[in-house]
Design a protein around this motif. Structure first.
Motif, PDB file in Angstrom:
ATOM      1  N   ILE A  29       0.807  -1.207   0.000  1.00 25.48           N
ATOM      2  CA  ILE A  29       0.000   0.000   0.000  1.00 25.48           C
ATOM      3  C   ILE A  29       0.848   1.266   0.000  1.00 25.48           C
ATOM      4  O   ILE A  29       0.363   2.360  -0.265  1.00 25.48           O
ATOM      5  N   GLY A  30       2.133   1.119   0.306  1.00 24.48           N
ATOM      6  CA  GLY A  30       3.035   2.271   0.322  1.00 24.48           C
ATOM      7  C   GLY A  30       3.787   2.373   1.632  1.00 24.48           C
ATOM      8  O   GLY A  30       4.124   1.369   2.256  1.00 24.48           O
ATOM      9  N   GLU A  31       4.037   3.595   2.057  1.00 24.75           N
ATOM     10  CA  GLU A  31       4.773   3.827   3.300  1.00 24.75           C
ATOM     11  C   GLU A  31       3.859   3.620   4.504  1.00 24.75           C
ATOM     12  O   GLU A  31       2.773   4.198   4.581  1.00 24.75           O
ATOM     13  N   ILE A  32       4.338   2.799   5.445  1.00 23.64           N
ATOM     14  CA  ILE A  32       3.527   2.411   6.600  1.00 23.64           C
ATOM     15  C   ILE A  32       4.270   2.772   7.888  1.00 23.64           C
ATOM     16  O   ILE A  32       5.465   2.511   8.011  1.00 23.64           O
ATOM     17  N   LEU A  33       3.555   3.334   8.845  1.00 22.53           N
ATOM     18  CA  LEU A  33       4.142   3.670  10.142  1.00 22.53           C
ATOM     19  C   LEU A  33       3.240   3.157  11.252  1.00 22.53           C
ATOM     20  O   LEU A  33       2.033   3.398  11.250  1.00 22.53           O
ATOM     21  N   LEU A  34       3.827   2.440  12.211  1.00 23.88           N
ATOM     22  CA  LEU A  34       3.116   1.975  13.397  1.00 23.88           C
ATOM     23  C   LEU A  34       3.605   2.774  14.599  1.00 23.88           C
ATOM     24  O   LEU A  34       4.798   2.791  14.896  1.00 23.88           O
ATOM     25  N   ILE A  35       2.681   3.453  15.296  1.00 23.72           N
ATOM     26  CA  ILE A  35       3.021   4.263  16.468  1.00 23.72           C
ATOM     27  C   ILE A  35       2.449   3.592  17.711  1.00 23.72           C
ATOM     28  O   ILE A  35       1.264   3.247  17.759  1.00 23.72           O
ATOM     29  N   GLU A  36       3.281   3.410  18.734  1.00 27.80           N
ATOM     30  CA  GLU A  36       2.857   2.767  19.978  1.00 27.80           C
ATOM     31  C   GLU A  36       3.383   3.580  21.153  1.00 27.80           C
ATOM     32  O   GLU A  36       4.537   3.992  21.170  1.00 27.80           O
ATOM     33  N   LEU A  81       2.806 -13.514  21.481  1.00 28.22           N
ATOM     34  CA  LEU A  81       3.782 -12.428  21.350  1.00 28.22           C
ATOM     35  C   LEU A  81       4.889 -12.803  20.369  1.00 28.22           C
ATOM     36  O   LEU A  81       5.321 -11.971  19.553  1.00 28.22           O
ATOM     37  N   ASP A  82       5.346 -14.055  20.424  1.00 27.26           N
ATOM     38  CA  ASP A  82       6.381 -14.504  19.491  1.00 27.26           C
ATOM     39  C   ASP A  82       5.881 -14.446  18.053  1.00 27.26           C
ATOM     40  O   ASP A  82       6.615 -14.052  17.130  1.00 27.26           O
ATOM     41  N   TYR A  83       4.645 -14.839  17.845  1.00 26.17           N
ATOM     42  CA  TYR A  83       4.070 -14.835  16.503  1.00 26.17           C
ATOM     43  C   TYR A  83       3.971 -13.410  15.954  1.00 26.17           C
ATOM     44  O   TYR A  83       4.342 -13.139  14.806  1.00 26.17           O
ATOM     45  N   PHE A  84       3.498 -12.489  16.787  1.00 30.79           N
ATOM     46  CA  PHE A  84       3.401 -11.100  16.340  1.00 30.79           C
ATOM     47  C   PHE A  84       4.797 -10.508  16.093  1.00 30.79           C
ATOM     48  O   PHE A  84       4.986  -9.700  15.186  1.00 30.79           O
ATOM     49  N   ASP A  85       5.775 -10.910  16.901  1.00 28.60           N
ATOM     50  CA  ASP A  85       7.165 -10.502  16.651  1.00 28.60           C
ATOM     51  C   ASP A  85       7.596 -10.925  15.252  1.00 28.60           C
ATOM     52  O   ASP A  85       8.175 -10.135  14.493  1.00 28.60           O
ATOM     53  N   ASP A  86       7.330 -12.181  14.904  1.00 25.13           N
ATOM     54  CA  ASP A  86       7.729 -12.710  13.607  1.00 25.13           C
ATOM     55  C   ASP A  86       7.049 -11.972  12.467  1.00 25.13           C
ATOM     56  O   ASP A  86       7.673 -11.664  11.441  1.00 25.13           O
ATOM     57  N   LEU A  87       5.767 -11.676  12.629  1.00 23.88           N
ATOM     58  CA  LEU A  87       5.044 -10.947  11.598  1.00 23.88           C
ATOM     59  C   LEU A  87       5.667  -9.579  11.339  1.00 23.88           C
ATOM     60  O   LEU A  87       5.923  -9.194  10.201  1.00 23.88           O
ATOM     61  N   LEU A  88       5.904  -8.848  12.411  1.00 25.42           N
ATOM     62  CA  LEU A  88       6.431  -7.490  12.269  1.00 25.42           C
ATOM     63  C   LEU A  88       7.875  -7.496  11.798  1.00 25.42           C
ATOM     64  O   LEU A  88       8.301  -6.599  11.052  1.00 25.42           O
ATOM     65  N   ASP A  89       8.653  -8.496  12.195  1.00 24.24           N
ATOM     66  CA  ASP A  89      10.044  -8.586  11.748  1.00 24.24           C
ATOM     67  C   ASP A  89      10.134  -8.860  10.252  1.00 24.24           C
ATOM     68  O   ASP A  89      11.117  -8.495   9.603  1.00 24.24           O
ATOM     69  N   SER A  90       9.109  -9.528   9.707  1.00 23.06           N
ATOM     70  CA  SER A  90       9.175  -9.986   8.328  1.00 23.06           C
ATOM     71  C   SER A  90       8.680  -8.952   7.322  1.00 23.06           C
ATOM     72  O   SER A  90       8.802  -9.159   6.118  1.00 23.06           O
ATOM     73  N   GLU A  91       8.111  -7.870   7.786  1.00 14.28           N
ATOM     74  CA  GLU A  91       7.546  -6.883   6.879  1.00 14.28           C
ATOM     75  C   GLU A  91       8.254  -5.530   7.007  1.00 14.28           C
ATOM     76  O   GLU A  91       8.834  -5.217   8.046  1.00 14.28           O
ATOM     77  N   LYS A  92       8.190  -4.756   5.925  1.00 16.48           N
ATOM     78  CA  LYS A  92       8.807  -3.425   5.928  1.00 16.48           C
ATOM     79  C   LYS A  92       7.805  -2.421   6.492  1.00 16.48           C
ATOM     80  O   LYS A  92       6.971  -1.882   5.779  1.00 16.48           O
ATOM     81  N   ILE A  93       7.907  -2.204   7.790  1.00 14.68           N
ATOM     82  CA  ILE A  93       6.995  -1.298   8.483  1.00 14.68           C
ATOM     83  C   ILE A  93       7.816  -0.400   9.391  1.00 14.68           C
ATOM     84  O   ILE A  93       8.547  -0.891  10.260  1.00 14.68           O
ATOM     85  N   ASP A  94       7.716   0.901   9.207  1.00 19.36           N
ATOM     86  CA  ASP A  94       8.375   1.827  10.118  1.00 19.36           C
ATOM     87  C   ASP A  94       7.643   1.798  11.464  1.00 19.36           C
ATOM     88  O   ASP A  94       6.438   1.519  11.526  1.00 19.36           O
ATOM     89  N   SER A  95       8.353   2.092  12.532  1.00 20.72           N
ATOM     90  CA  SER A  95       7.718   2.090  13.846  1.00 20.72           C
ATOM     91  C   SER A  95       8.270   3.206  14.717  1.00 20.72           C
ATOM     92  O   SER A  95       9.423   3.615  14.580  1.00 20.72           O
TER      93      SER A  95
END
Length: 338
Positions: A29-36, A81-95
């Protein structure tokens, strides 16, 4: 940061936020940013779930077919938590972690200006995926300042060999109660109704088992009128005329929708202070969506939260006039052998 324009900014790193981020990345979809606002994703799970707590895909038997690019199965706090770690590690998402979002303002027809504690962020779309447990419900009666150290809203300060009152009738209250009982505490769970109405079968079965074995006490159809300081102990005055001293009182009575924040983002709420949104999760504020806990009237499943992300990204792409197949999976995450 102010010069970069994101295609989607996701506020909140829970299942709804993670699901949206993965969907957006899967469909380029383009440039992605996750803010927490905390130092890691899934803060509610980390903070409010006890170790090895069971995590179900479907909450209270609400069977949900996952529609997007994230498969999810029953597990534990740790495997989730491990599964969500793997998902986020595998994708190009700024945080951006340890960052608070103050408000969202539409400055032009095309851009949202997201004001954060770390500076201004510009985006074409925003997703509010914040939880409710971060702002727990509190009782209407006063908690005297002198005993606030002994009144909690999670298990952070608990130890063992204490006399503890757990207030509430939901799954969190039940899990707090029997977990504390397992830690050699004298536990009473008080609930204002005569019967439980929000417990899953496992938690209700454990509670009644522990009650029958006198490992904890269930005090049903009883409410609290006030708290007092009695020589350093918490004196709890019940509406049946009795008063009891406790070392600690723990409230697990749900969370509240952050109405002021929603309004600062231009999101309209209904008479119950819930955000108003359409079938695509889009709110009254153009290109501002809600996902996860914030979009549930009461409890909701992780599967439904993940599907929110699918619907949001689907809608954004549809607005762009693109057609895509929702049967495609993210091979690098879900099928690493391929």
């Amino acid at each position: 940061m102010e010069q970069k324009i994101y295609d989607i900014v996701i506020i909140g790193g829970g299942p709804g936020g993670i699901g949206t981020a993965i969907e957006a990345s899967a469909h380029k979809i383009g440039e992605i940013l996750l803010i927490e606002k905390t130092d890691n994703h899934s803060n509610t799970i980390r903070k409010f779930y006890k170790d090895n707590k069971r995590v179900d895909k479907d909450y209270k038997g609400q069977v949900t077919q996952l529609q997007g690019n994230v498969d999810f199965y029953d597990g534990t706090k740790e495997t989730t938590l491990d599964y969500f770690d793997d998902l986020l590690d595998s994708e190009k998402i700024d945080s951006m972690f340890n960052t608070e979002v103050e408000k969202i303002v539409r400055e032009t027809d095309d851009l949202l200006y997201i004001h954060t504690s770390s500076g201004l962020v510009k985006s074409r779309n925003a997703v509010i995926s914040i939880g409710k447990m971060g702002k727990p419900n509190k009782p209407s009666y006063k908690i005297p300042p002198s005993i606030k150290a002994n009144v909690n809203f999670n298990l952070d300060k608990c130890s063992s060999n204490e006399k503890i009152l757990v207030v509430g009738g939901g799954n969190s209250a039940a899990e707090y109660a029997y977990d504390l009982a397992d830690q050699s505490n004298n536990v009473t769970m008080v609930y204002r109704k005569a019967e439980f109405s929000r417990l899953n079968e496992t938690n209700e079965e454990i509670l009644h088992k522990y009650h029958g074995e006198e490992k904890l006490r269930l005090r049903m159809n009883t409410d609290i009128e006030s708290l007092e300081n009695d020589s350093g102990k918490v004196k709890v005055n019940f509406n049946d005329g009795f008063s009891v001293l406790y070392d600690r009182v723990i409230y697990a009575i749900g969370g509240t929708t952050p109405v002021d924040f929603l309004k600062s983002c231009g999101v309209e709420v209904n008479e119950n202070n819930q955000p108003i949104f359409d079938e695509h999760q889009e709110t009254s504020a153009k290109c501002v969506y809600v996902a996860g806990d914030i979009a549930f009237k009461s409890g909701g499943s992780i599967a439904i939260a993940l599907n929110h992300g699918y619907h949001i990204v689907n809608n954004i792409i549809r607005k762009r006039g693109r057609i895509f197949s929702h049967t495609e999976k993210v091979a690098s995450v879900l099928n690493p052998a391929n």
